[in-house]
Design a protein around this motif. Structure first.
Motif, PDB file in Angstrom:
ATOM      1  N   VAL A 199       0.853  -1.189   0.000  1.00 58.26           N
ATOM      2  CA  VAL A 199       0.000   0.000   0.000  1.00 58.26           C
ATOM      3  C   VAL A 199       0.888   1.238   0.000  1.00 58.26           C
ATOM      4  O   VAL A 199       1.830   1.334   0.789  1.00 58.26           O
ATOM      5  N   LEU A 224      -9.250  -1.397   4.380  1.00 55.24           N
ATOM      6  CA  LEU A 224      -8.767  -2.055   3.172  1.00 55.24           C
ATOM      7  C   LEU A 224      -8.852  -3.555   3.371  1.00 55.24           C
ATOM      8  O   LEU A 224      -8.536  -4.055   4.453  1.00 55.24           O
ATOM      9  N   ALA A 248      -7.167  -6.130   1.246  1.00 52.84           N
ATOM     10  CA  ALA A 248      -6.271  -6.364   0.112  1.00 52.84           C
ATOM     11  C   ALA A 248      -6.132  -7.844  -0.193  1.00 52.84           C
ATOM     12  O   ALA A 248      -6.146  -8.689   0.705  1.00 52.84           O
ATOM     13  N   GLN A 303      -1.536  -7.760  -4.138  1.00 52.29           N
ATOM     14  CA  GLN A 303      -2.165  -6.562  -4.687  1.00 52.29           C
ATOM     15  C   GLN A 303      -1.344  -5.321  -4.322  1.00 52.29           C
ATOM     16  O   GLN A 303      -0.718  -5.256  -3.267  1.00 52.29           O
ATOM     17  N   LEU A 315      -1.898  -1.291  -3.804  1.00 48.72           N
ATOM     18  CA  LEU A 315      -2.946  -0.283  -3.620  1.00 48.72           C
ATOM     19  C   LEU A 315      -2.323   1.075  -3.326  1.00 48.72           C
ATOM     20  O   LEU A 315      -1.182   1.163  -2.875  1.00 48.72           O
ATOM     21  N   GLU A 340      -6.400   0.565  -7.074  1.00 44.68           N
ATOM     22  CA  GLU A 340      -5.504  -0.559  -7.314  1.00 44.68           C
ATOM     23  C   GLU A 340      -4.540  -0.129  -8.403  1.00 44.68           C
ATOM     24  O   GLU A 340      -4.951   0.428  -9.426  1.00 44.68           O
TER      25      GLU A 340
END
Length: 192
Positions: A38, A128, A130, A134, A136, A154
């Motif tokens: 993130v 979140l 996730a 991923q 983000l 994303e």
């Protein structure tokens, strides 16, 4: 001999530097299990903070994750995990961390911005969830019309200069029954 005004200025400057050095936050992220990345970004001219909680009401196990700002940030470690688009932002306005994937993670992004006559403080609680691997981005912005917002996107591709984004969430500072504890926590922050 130093004047009283100069001594006072030196004392205030020293105290501010001491406080600013406390702003650095070191987040190591999960050491095992599934993770996601993130990037937290703030488009504000003053300090913004991200805190993590174990509940949506911002009451359990508060921990400060990152401090960001567009501009000078004393004692700041630049956390970068190679998420595309990292060069789109001032080096101090974005930090990238690993988070646990596959379970909801609760955050509060708070900051402030100033005009010539006023300073506005605002916070946005958000969750979140996730997926493994991923990438983000949670982008905090201030709006004089609706307060502050966080847009979660994303990152689906790109390079260091430009990311491809797909919006997946939009959060505001509007208090809901599930987040009213977050407002109380924001209004009465812990000093340490």
């Amino acid at each position: 001999m130093l004047s009283t005004h100069l001594l006072r200025g030196i004392s205030i400057t020293g105290a501010l530097l001491l406080l600013a050095s406390c702003a650095a936050v070191s987040h190591t992220g999960p050491t095992s299990g599934p993770t996601a990345k993130v990037r937290f970004v703030a488009s504000v001219d003053e300090l913004a903070f991200v805190k993590q909680y174990d509940d949506t009401n911002c009451q359990k196990n508060e921990r400060k994750l990152v401090t960001v700002r567009e501009g000078v940030l004393v004692n700041s470690a630049q956390a970068r995990l190679e998420i595309p688009g990292s060069k789109e932002f001032h080096k101090n306005s974005a930090q990238e961390i690993s988070v646990r994937a596959g379970k909801p993670t609760h955050f509060m992004f708070s900051g402030r911005t100033s005009t010539t006559s006023k300073t506005f403080s605002c916070a946005v609680p958000f969750t979140l969830d996730a997926n493994v691997g991923q990438q983000l981005e949670a982008h905090y912005r201030f709006s004089p019309v609706i307060g502050c917002t966080v847009t979660v996107s994303e990152i689906t591709g790109g390079n260091a200069e430009k990311a491809e984004r797909r919006p997946v969430g939009f959060f505001t500072s509007i208090v809901t029954p599930a987040t009213k504890g977050c407002k109380a926590n924001f209004d009465n922050p812990k000093l340490f």
